[in-house]
Design a protein around this motif. Structure first.
Motif, PDB file in Angstrom:
ATOM      1  N   THR A   5      22.986  23.172  79.309  1.00 12.36           N
ATOM      2  CA  THR A   5      23.835  23.081  80.514  1.00 12.36           C
ATOM      3  C   THR A   5      23.139  23.780  81.684  1.00 12.36           C
ATOM      4  O   THR A   5      22.642  23.114  82.597  1.00 12.36           O
ATOM      5  CB  THR A   5      25.224  23.693  80.250  1.00 12.36           C
ATOM      6  OG1 THR A   5      25.071  25.061  79.848  1.00 12.36           O
ATOM      7  CG2 THR A   5      25.992  22.911  79.210  1.00 12.36           C
ATOM      8  N   ASN A  18      36.226  39.061  84.977  1.00 13.02           N
ATOM      9  CA  ASN A  18      35.807  37.695  84.701  1.00 13.02           C
ATOM     10  C   ASN A  18      35.040  37.664  83.363  1.00 13.02           C
ATOM     11  O   ASN A  18      33.883  38.049  83.301  1.00 13.02           O
ATOM     12  CB  ASN A  18      34.918  37.188  85.844  1.00 13.02           C
ATOM     13  CG  ASN A  18      34.632  35.705  85.733  1.00 13.02           C
ATOM     14  OD1 ASN A  18      35.155  35.033  84.841  1.00 13.02           O
ATOM     15  ND2 ASN A  18      33.796  35.200  86.614  1.00 13.02           N
ATOM     16  N   HIS A  68      28.294  32.868  72.588  1.00 16.32           N
ATOM     17  CA  HIS A  68      27.538  31.738  72.051  1.00 16.32           C
ATOM     18  C   HIS A  68      27.199  32.004  70.587  1.00 16.32           C
ATOM     19  O   HIS A  68      26.728  33.100  70.257  1.00 16.32           O
ATOM     20  CB  HIS A  68      26.262  31.521  72.873  1.00 16.32           C
ATOM     21  CG  HIS A  68      26.544  31.115  74.297  1.00 16.32           C
ATOM     22  ND1 HIS A  68      27.088  31.975  75.217  1.00 16.32           N
ATOM     23  CD2 HIS A  68      26.360  29.939  74.936  1.00 16.32           C
ATOM     24  CE1 HIS A  68      27.246  31.338  76.368  1.00 16.32           C
ATOM     25  NE2 HIS A  68      26.810  30.101  76.231  1.00 16.32           N
ATOM     26  N   SER A 104      29.337  24.079  80.759  1.00 16.53           N
ATOM     27  CA  SER A 104      30.199  23.466  79.744  1.00 16.53           C
ATOM     28  C   SER A 104      31.614  23.274  80.293  1.00 16.53           C
ATOM     29  O   SER A 104      32.054  23.984  81.198  1.00 16.53           O
ATOM     30  CB  SER A 104      30.251  24.375  78.508  1.00 16.53           C
ATOM     31  OG  SER A 104      30.738  25.655  78.869  1.00 16.53           O
TER      32      SER A 104
HETATM   33  O1  TXA Z   1      27.553  26.067  80.145  1.00 20.45           O
HETATM   34  C1  TXA Z   1      28.055  27.195  80.195  1.00 20.45           C
HETATM   35  O2  TXA Z   1      29.234  27.408  79.891  1.00 20.45           O
HETATM   36  C2  TXA Z   1      27.127  28.346  80.645  1.00 20.45           C
HETATM   37  C3  TXA Z   1      25.986  28.485  79.635  1.00 20.45           C
HETATM   38  C4  TXA Z   1      25.088  29.645  79.926  1.00 20.45           C
HETATM   39  O3  TXA Z   1      26.515  28.539  78.355  1.00 20.45           O
HETATM   40  N1  TXA Z   1      27.853  29.555  80.778  1.00 20.45           N
HETATM   41  C5  TXA Z   1      28.722  29.778  81.808  1.00 20.45           C
HETATM   42  O4  TXA Z   1      29.226  31.060  81.835  1.00 20.45           O
HETATM   43  O5  TXA Z   1      29.005  28.944  82.640  1.00 20.45           O
HETATM   44  P1  TXA Z   1      29.960  31.694  83.111  1.00 20.45           P
HETATM   45  O6  TXA Z   1      30.118  33.120  82.780  1.00 20.45           O
HETATM   46  O7  TXA Z   1      29.229  31.377  84.328  1.00 20.45           O
HETATM   47  O8  TXA Z   1      31.371  31.027  83.091  1.00 20.45           O
HETATM   48  C6  TXA Z   1      32.261  31.349  82.045  1.00 20.45           C
HETATM   49  C7  TXA Z   1      33.655  30.951  82.404  1.00 20.45           C
HETATM   50  C8  TXA Z   1      34.276  31.830  83.479  1.00 20.45           C
HETATM   51  O9  TXA Z   1      34.942  31.010  84.425  1.00 20.45           O
HETATM   52  C9  TXA Z   1      35.281  32.670  82.689  1.00 20.45           C
HETATM   53  O10 TXA Z   1      36.386  33.032  83.479  1.00 20.45           O
HETATM   54  C10 TXA Z   1      35.644  31.728  81.563  1.00 20.45           C
HETATM   55  O11 TXA Z   1      34.432  31.118  81.221  1.00 20.45           O
HETATM   56  N2  TXA Z   1      36.159  32.460  80.383  1.00 20.45           N
HETATM   57  C11 TXA Z   1      35.490  33.296  79.564  1.00 20.45           C
HETATM   58  N3  TXA Z   1      36.317  33.828  78.643  1.00 20.45           N
HETATM   59  C12 TXA Z   1      37.541  33.308  78.863  1.00 20.45           C
HETATM   60  C13 TXA Z   1      38.825  33.462  78.267  1.00 20.45           C
HETATM   61  N4  TXA Z   1      39.025  34.278  77.234  1.00 20.45           N
HETATM   62  N5  TXA Z   1      39.859  32.760  78.779  1.00 20.45           N
HETATM   63  C14 TXA Z   1      39.678  31.925  79.835  1.00 20.45           C
HETATM   64  N6  TXA Z   1      38.488  31.739  80.461  1.00 20.45           N
HETATM   65  C15 TXA Z   1      37.442  32.420  79.978  1.00 20.45           C
END
Ligand code: TXA
Ligand code: MG
Length: 315
Positions: free
Chosen positions: A24, A51, A56, A169
């Motif tokens: 991604t 946030n 993974h 994703s």
């Molecule tokens: O494709 C992807 O998902 C990439 C690659 C590196 O795997 N990762 C990614 O991570 O986009 P990040 O941190 O940029 O976005 C993660 C999202 C954030 O909007 C966060 O709020 C949400 O995932 N998230 C994480 N844990 C959560 C939870 N327990 N409940 C709801 N949303 C959650």
């Protein structure tokens, strides 16, 4: 600084943060066993501590020991989309995951990424906590060079080529006996129809009780002011458009690829937004004469977010 997989494995084990490729976008990885390294990720990105991060893992099996309950169709979704660009939010056994990674929530987000290199690392290093490898609020990184641009030439990153999807994703969360989409991404709502028997609704984020805290923040925005236009023919400034269209009045065109191929546009989008800053563009008109369905819905969402910062207009 480009490092090998073996070096990445050693650095992660010693409690460091490294940049890793996924299909991604590139991620900033820390071992789930190192809360200090996880804290360092928040510091490096300038990310708000409320946030949470995605965990993974090498396979769906690795999630089971963390989960409090397994919602309906979890195994069907896992079999259909993993490894791949799907993230599932599950209720978890709290003391099994450092609070800092999940921003204190009783849930956590899990993904099995598809890139060969990260699959190898996950198999050897165990679960890795990993947000997108960009400064908070900026466009995500789809190449190792993008990661170095944001975190410095000495920052360790594994070279894994250009990300094939180029979009984060899609995140699904179980609510009221259904899965709903809390972040659009590389998978469209319709892609889930054959597996779930329905297309999950896209949840509109609420400030008071966010289901996906990250959706509330400014995102994907270059320094350039972006102006979205569904009819762009008359504009004579810098245009972000498509190879198969003509922009006779444009001063310069940055291409997102072919207007008939959402996959190509998704793959190139962040690189083009970053290029605008590299070339010192102050303002760009974006050709938004594109469909609203399927993967195009994600492209619309990203463009709206990228253009909605204080100094930009949404036309
Ligand atoms: O494709 C992807 O998902 C990439 C690659 C590196 O795997 N990762 C990614 O991570 O986009 P990040 O941190 O940029 O976005 C993660 C999202 C954030 O909007 C966060 O709020 C949400 O995932 N998230 C994480 N844990 C959560 C939870 N327990 N409940 C709801 N949303 C959650
Ligand atoms: Mg991100």
């Amino acid at each position: 600084m480009r490092i090998t997989l073996e070096q990445a494995q050693k650095l992660l084990k010693a409690g460091n943060v490294v940049g890793l490729p996924t299909e991604t976008v590139y991620g900033l990885a820390a071992s789930i066993r190192c809360p200090k390294a996880i804290a360092h990720i928040f510091f490096l990105k300038g990310r708000p501590s409320n946030n949470p991060l995605i965990i993974h893992v090498a396979s769906a099996q690795d999630i089971l020991s963390y989960a409090l309950t397994i919602p309906d169709d979890f195994h069907k979704l896992a079999a259909a989309f993993w490894p791949g660009p799907l993230t599932l939010v599950l209720p978890i056994i709290a003391d099994k995951i450092p609070a800092i990674a999940r921003a204190g929530l009783p849930t956590a987000a899990f993904r099995v990424p598809a890139h060969d290199y990260i699959q190898k690392l996950l198999t050897h290093s165990g679960p890795l906590v990993m947000p997108s490898a960009n400064l908070s609020g900026k466009p995500s990184a789809t190449s190792a060079a993008h990661v170095e641009n944001d975190f410095g030439q000495d920052f360790p990153v594994v070279e894994g080529g250009q990300c094939t999807r180029g979009m984060e994703s899609t995140i699904l969360l179980w609510k009221d006996d259904r899965w709903c989409i809390v972040r659009l991404g590389a998978l469209a709502s319709i892609d889930f129809q054959p597996v779930l028997g329905y297309s999950p609704v896209v949840h509109e984020e609420e400030i008071d009780t966010p289901l996906c805290p990250g959706q509330l923040y400014r995102h994907y925005a270059p320094k350039a002011k972006l102006v979205l236009k569904e009819n762009i023919s008359g504009y004579d400034g810098v245009v972000v458009g498509f190879d198969d269209r003509h922009y006779p009045h444009a001063e310069r065109v940055f291409s997102l690829g072919n207007s008939q191929c959402a996959e190509e546009v998704a793959q190139r989008l962040y690189a083009v937004l970053r290029d605008l800053d590299t070339y010192g563009v102050k303002k760009a008109y974006i050709d938004m004469n594109i469909p609203h369905d399927g993967l195009w819905a994600t492209i619309w969402e990203r463009m709206k977010k990228a253009s909605s910062c204080a100094e930009s207009n949404l036309a």
